[in-house]
Design an enzyme around this catalytic site. Structure first.
Site, PDB file in Angstrom:
ATOM      1  N   ASP A 148      -5.680  -1.239   2.791  1.00  0.00           N
ATOM      2  CA  ASP A 148      -5.337  -2.656   2.935  1.00  0.00           C
ATOM      3  C   ASP A 148      -3.843  -2.835   3.202  1.00  0.00           C
ATOM      4  O   ASP A 148      -3.278  -3.878   2.911  1.00  0.00           O
ATOM      5  CB  ASP A 148      -5.752  -3.445   1.694  1.00  0.00           C
ATOM      6  CG  ASP A 148      -5.158  -2.868   0.408  1.00  0.00           C
ATOM      7  OD1 ASP A 148      -4.518  -1.796   0.479  1.00  0.00           O
ATOM      8  OD2 ASP A 148      -5.326  -3.486  -0.652  1.00  0.00           O
ATOM      9  N   ASP A 233      -0.897   6.321 -10.149  1.00  0.00           N
ATOM     10  CA  ASP A 233       0.469   5.900  -9.854  1.00  0.00           C
ATOM     11  C   ASP A 233       1.310   5.777 -11.127  1.00  0.00           C
ATOM     12  O   ASP A 233       2.491   6.137 -11.136  1.00  0.00           O
ATOM     13  CB  ASP A 233       0.489   4.598  -9.053  1.00  0.00           C
ATOM     14  CG  ASP A 233      -0.449   3.546  -9.601  1.00  0.00           C
ATOM     15  OD1 ASP A 233      -1.224   3.846 -10.519  1.00  0.00           O
ATOM     16  OD2 ASP A 233      -0.417   2.402  -9.103  1.00  0.00           O
TER      17      ASP A 233
END
Length: 251
Positions: A148, A233
């Site tokens: 995205d 992350d």
């Protein structure tokens, strides 16, 4: 909407690709690393709409630009999709919110290892397509985009310009094209790059020695214990994982 997201991302990669600006003979690699680099799409699961987008862009990249596009298909582990017998229903449902993050982390680690090991070129689970483009060499670096993200026009030149820094400076962990605070009202110099202790992700480049670990310190490689609890992350941002290394990002 995943197929739509992916199509927007791949279109921007195609539109901004450096090969658009060169007269290239299809199937012939140039010396410029950004030109010869393959596009690799790792698909988690078997959504047919997503697969159709990948196939359409494979044709576009290879016929129009002479740039190979490979598809990898990842099968999510059953242990994260189906309740194990030794876990009761209450506990399974109580931790349901964590599983998408764990699934994502598993997919990330698998895909990166496929690329750096070269398995991607033998496990591309599409038809041969009579491909006349030669197999790329083993990757020194990987640029990671989620489906995205729409890249900017200078994305490839930015990555190309910083690749040598990443290769030669052992105090660097990654190069990111994203800055959470990179808004017009906060930026003094849009051409300046900064070193940061914070890993922003979202369009980032990593070298092989960060993934595998340097020869003199192999246990420092990310793949040795990749995001065991998910949330890849946040895991990368941990001090014992980053080990004092920094990230280059734009102001």
């Amino acid at each position: 909407e995943r197929a739509e997201y992916l199509e927007r991302t791949l279109w921007k990669v195609f539109e901004c690709h450096p090969a658009q600006h060169l007269q290239m003979t299809p199937g012939k690699f140039r010396d410029e690393r950004a030109i010869g680099s393959p596009i690799i799409v790792s698909q988690d699961g078997g959504n047919q709409e997503v697969e159709a987008v990948i196939e359409a862009y494979r044709t576009l990249f290879e016929k129009e630009l002479g740039v190979p596009l490979y598809r990898m298909g990842h099968i999510p582990p059953k242990s994260l999709l189906e309740k194990p017998e030794d876990i009761d229903q209450w506990e399974w449902e109580d931790h349901a919110w964590e599983r998408p993050y764990k699934l994502l982390a598993v997919h990330y680690g698998w895909a990166i290892e496929q690329i750096f090991s070269g398995e991607v070129y033998t496990n591309d689970n599409q038809m041969d397509h009579n491909r006349k483009i030669p197999q790329p060499p083993m990757a020194k670096r990987v640029i990671i985009l989620e489906e995205d993200i729409e890249i900017a026009r200078d994305f490839f030149s930015y990555m190309n310009a910083t690749a040598d820094l990443l290769d030669t400076d052992s105090t660097l962990f990654a190069v990111s094209a994203f800055n959470d605070n990179g808004k017009e009202q906060l930026v003094a110099d849009p051409t300046r790059l900064l070193r940061s202790d914070f890993f922003p992700g979202l369009g980032w480049m990593m070298s092989r020695h960060v993934w595998d670990g340097p020869l003199h310190h192999p246990h420092a490689g990310l793949k040795r214990e990749w995001a065991p609890g998910g949330f890849w992350d946040d895991w990368i941002r941990e001090p014992n994982i980053r080990r004092g290394r920094q990230v280059i990002r734009p102001e």
